[in-house]
Design a protein around this motif. Structure first.
Motif: not given
Length: 239
Positions: A65-67, A86-87, A96-99
């Motif tokens: 999230g911080a990247s 995690v993946a 959904p906020e992470l990619e």
């Protein structure tokens, strides 16, 4: 640029297992920035494997999230278990906020059979099989019981029964005993003993020797070029 978030192996909470670092060094520095994600990296001393993985999961989710850039997850051994899990959560829509663009896993305890950068050593992870739903590359050394164990090897029960292993207190021992009982009663242990796996029943001692004294889970990844092969695959295939 792509940010590589690397989860190191057991007992190396801040890196220093050499295998994680070798993989990171072999990535293209013009395309990748790299960092180690700290987490407890414990296995029964002082904390349990389950607690260590839970803390690692939270640390990795926070780091993603911080990247500021697209992310590649990496991991070795326990770190590979965390990164792969995690993946899988992200691909299932739980965050959904992470990619995440890809995953590179070394000695993954949940490596699926047939998935390997380079020659397939056979078998699969000691904890079972897990796909990530995201482009993933695996490195697996022949003879490494953590990631290339035959289907019918008795060591699979070791993974099933030690997730909460701890001798740190009478309460911890009691909790471990209860989780072993719950695992057995729920019939969630891997059925390595079934008749269709009978040819693999023997050999547990030899596979354990490969882990304890022959470097199949450690130095083989450096001496035999498995880390470099994994990095080469990522360099070539991740756009």
């Amino acid at each position: 640029m792509i940010d590589v978030l690397m989860m190191p192996g057991t007992f190396c909470p801040h890196g220093g297992d050499n295998i994680s670092e070798e993989f990171l060094r072999d990535l293209d520095p013009a395309r990748f920035t790299t960092r180690i994600v700290d987490y407890p990296a414990e296995y029964g001393s002082p904390g349990t494997y389950a607690d260590s993985r839970a803390a690692g999961r939270e640390a990795l989710l926070g780091a993603i999230g911080a990247s500021p850039n697209p992310v590649l997850l990496g991991g070795y051994s326990q770190g590979a278990q965390i990164a792969g899990d995690v993946a899988a959560e992200i691909s299932a829509g739980r965050h959904p906020e992470l990619e995440v663009r890809g995953v590179a896993l070394i000695a993954d305890p949940s490596r699926p059979h047939g998935r390997c950068a380079g020659a397939d050593p056979g078998g699969w992870g000691i904890s079972g099989e897990r796909d990530t739903g995201i482009p993933t590359w695996w490195a697996a050394a022949p003879g490494d019981p953590i990631t290339a164990l035959p289907a019918g090897n008795p060591l699979r029960s070791l993974a099933d029964m030690t997730e909460f292993y701890s001798l740190s207190s009478p309460e911890a021992v009691a909790h471990w005993a209860q989780t072993m009982l719950d695992t057995a009663l729920s019939r969630s242990m891997q059925p390595w003993w079934t008749l269709d796996h009978w040819q693999d029943w023997g050999g547990a001692a030899a596979w354990m020797k490969g882990y304890l004294t022959d470097g199949r889970h450690t130095t083989a990844y450096l001496a035999e070029g498995h880390c470099k092969a994994l990095a080469d695959a990522v360099n070539q295939e991740l756009s």
